[in-house]
Design a protein around this motif. Structure first.
Motif, PDB file in Angstrom:
ATOM      1  N   UNK A 307       0.835  -1.198   0.000  1.00  0.00           N
ATOM      2  CA  UNK A 307       0.000   0.000   0.000  1.00  0.00           C
ATOM      3  C   UNK A 307       0.876   1.256   0.000  1.00  0.00           C
ATOM      4  N   UNK A 308       1.861   1.295   0.906  1.00  0.00           N
ATOM      5  CA  UNK A 308       2.743   2.452   0.995  1.00  0.00           C
ATOM      6  C   UNK A 308       3.549   2.628  -0.288  1.00  0.00           C
ATOM      7  N   UNK A 309       3.941   1.502  -0.895  1.00  0.00           N
ATOM      8  CA  UNK A 309       4.688   1.593  -2.144  1.00  0.00           C
ATOM      9  C   UNK A 309       3.896   2.262  -3.246  1.00  0.00           C
ATOM     10  N   UNK A 310       2.579   2.081  -3.204  1.00  0.00           N
ATOM     11  CA  UNK A 310       1.726   2.716  -4.203  1.00  0.00           C
ATOM     12  C   UNK A 310       1.580   4.214  -4.015  1.00  0.00           C
ATOM     13  N   UNK A 311       2.011   4.729  -2.850  1.00  0.00           N
ATOM     14  CA  UNK A 311       1.898   6.161  -2.567  1.00  0.00           C
ATOM     15  C   UNK A 311       3.240   6.881  -2.636  1.00  0.00           C
ATOM     16  N   UNK A 312       4.299   6.142  -2.976  1.00  0.00           N
ATOM     17  CA  UNK A 312       5.657   6.674  -2.846  1.00  0.00           C
ATOM     18  C   UNK A 312       5.919   7.873  -3.741  1.00  0.00           C
ATOM     19  N   UNK A 313       5.185   8.023  -4.835  1.00  0.00           N
ATOM     20  CA  UNK A 313       5.472   9.118  -5.756  1.00  0.00           C
ATOM     21  C   UNK A 313       4.752  10.404  -5.440  1.00  0.00           C
ATOM     22  N   UNK A 314       3.976  10.441  -4.360  1.00  0.00           N
ATOM     23  CA  UNK A 314       3.165  11.620  -4.053  1.00  0.00           C
ATOM     24  C   UNK A 314       3.899  12.513  -3.051  1.00  0.00           C
ATOM     25  N   UNK A 315       4.250  13.708  -3.457  1.00  0.00           N
ATOM     26  CA  UNK A 315       4.870  14.681  -2.563  1.00  0.00           C
ATOM     27  C   UNK A 315       3.814  15.704  -2.149  1.00  0.00           C
ATOM     28  N   UNK A 316       4.152  16.550  -1.189  1.00  0.00           N
ATOM     29  CA  UNK A 316       3.181  17.539  -0.717  1.00  0.00           C
ATOM     30  C   UNK A 316       2.784  18.513  -1.827  1.00  0.00           C
ATOM     31  N   UNK A 317       3.688  18.756  -2.771  1.00  0.00           N
ATOM     32  CA  UNK A 317       3.360  19.673  -3.868  1.00  0.00           C
ATOM     33  C   UNK A 317       2.347  19.084  -4.840  1.00  0.00           C
ATOM     34  N   UNK A 318       2.154  17.770  -4.769  1.00  0.00           N
ATOM     35  CA  UNK A 318       1.167  17.113  -5.623  1.00  0.00           C
ATOM     36  C   UNK A 318      -0.042  16.642  -4.816  1.00  0.00           C
TER      37      UNK A 318
END
Length: 374
Positions: A307-318
């Motif tokens: 689950x966490x791996x699926x969110x790894x590309x999301x930064x606060x700017x996105x």
């Protein structure tokens, strides 16, 4: 515990250290990749205890987790799952009144709990960006009939505070209420309590924020001068819980602070050097797995890693963060009412995996605390 030197890396199926071949050197992993690796909790077992101990650490972390079977409790009377690659997660911060949380949350040690913070996280297709919609706990809603995870049926109720759904029937009734309000199926559920939140911030070494004005709230034990701060766990908890230290004293002002703090936390986690400190990584993993309650689909370390791996590309700017469109209740200034037409713009956007339009939140109540923390 073993010394904190990094053990040799072995390839699967081998017994010796991996040797690099001659030729071009591999590019060193960037900050983003390091952050992803840091988020893989079972790495703690490999680094701290070595191969033979990894199994022990895995089972210990797995044993820390607590999960609830939301799907079983809610049955089939739910919105249809939209299979477009997106995900919707209900995230709750709970103020349970039992044990150590009694001191942190106030009130009697009666074992009761409420959803102090509620956020609907929509992860867009491709998992490169997300929208977060905060639901004010003081919103008056019509709570549907729901069945909790023990099989107890709770009758519907009209005009009750949103956070009463959780105190009435726990996670299952909270999810049921959110799905009733939004018409959107929640794919996952995550909950963290006061004590766990505070310990996680301390394990991270604090979170860096800047306040644009003084914040003082004796009720949440918070006293911050305007300027830069590194907040420890107690201060961070005070910040995300204060409602009297900023803005108009409403829950809406507190939501503005929570959203700013979460962005600061995400940015810091991206850069924290936990891989250089195996004990720190292990402590974070241990605290995290003790602190969260999940739906049963996320109820194992392996599932959480995926689950966490699926969110790894999301930064606060996105990550776009808004509050569910509401207005103050003319009959009670301490309560808010949904702006249904504007809220529908939000829910339609999420259903269609589209950005939330700016018009959805224009002219709605905000709590007047925006820009206090960055």
């Amino acid at each position: 515990m073993a010394a904190e030197s990094t053990p040799a890396i072995t390839e699967p199926g081998t017994t010796g250290p991996r040797r690099r071949g001659k030729g071009r050197r591999r590019k060193a992993p960037g900050a983003g990749r390091r952050a992803v690796r840091a988020g893989v909790w079972t790495a703690a077992g490999v680094v701290v205890l070595g191969g033979a101990g990894a199994g022990f650490v895995y089972f210990k972390l797995n044993g820390n987790l607590h999960s609830v079977d939301i799907n079983q409790a809610l049955g089939t009377d739910r919105p249809t799952k939209i299979d477009n690659g997106s995900e919707n997660i209900l995230v709750l911060g709970s103020d349970t009144r039992s044990g150590k949380n009694k001191k942190l949350g106030g009130g009697a040690d009666d074992g009761s709990a409420r959803s102090d913070t509620a956020m609907i996280v929509h992860v867009y297709q491709g998992h490169k960006k997300a929208s977060v919609v905060s639901v004010p706990r003081d919103t008056l809603v019509d709570r549907p009939q729901c069945t909790d995870t023990k099989g107890t049926v709770h009758p519907a109720a009209s005009g009750v505070m949103f956070n009463e759904a959780y105190s009435t029937g726990g996670a299952a009734c909270a999810v049921k209420t959110v799905e009733s309000i939004t018409g959107i199926r929640m794919d996952h559920y995550l909950e963290v309590d006061f004590e766990g939140f505070q310990r996680l911030i301390d394990d991270l070494g604090g979170v860096h924020v800047t306040t644009t004005r003084d914040i003082r709230d004796p009720q949440s034990h918070l006293d911050l001068k305007a300027g830069p701060h590194t907040l420890d766990g107690e201060q961070a908890l005070g910040l995300v819980r204060t409602r009297h230290g900023v803005g108009d004293g409403s829950d809406l002002g507190r939501i503005q602070l929570q959203q700013a703090f979460i962005k600061a936390l995400i940015d810091q986690v991206k850069h924290v050097g936990v891989l250089s400190d195996p004990k720190k990584l292990y402590n974070l993993a241990d605290t995290a797995t003790k602190s969260v309650t999940t739906d049963s689909d996320l109820g194992s370390v392996n599932s959480l890693i995926d689950f966490a791996g699926g969110l790894k590309g999301i930064s606060s700017s996105h990550m776009k963060m808004v509050t569910m469109p509401v207005r103050y209740d003319p009959a009670n200034p301490n309560r808010v009412l949904p702006e249904k037409a504007k809220a529908q713009l939000v829910w339609d956007a999420l259903k269609n995996d589209e950005p939330i339009p700016g018009t959805a939140t224009e002219g709605t109540a905000t709590g007047e605390a925006k820009g206090v923390v960055s």
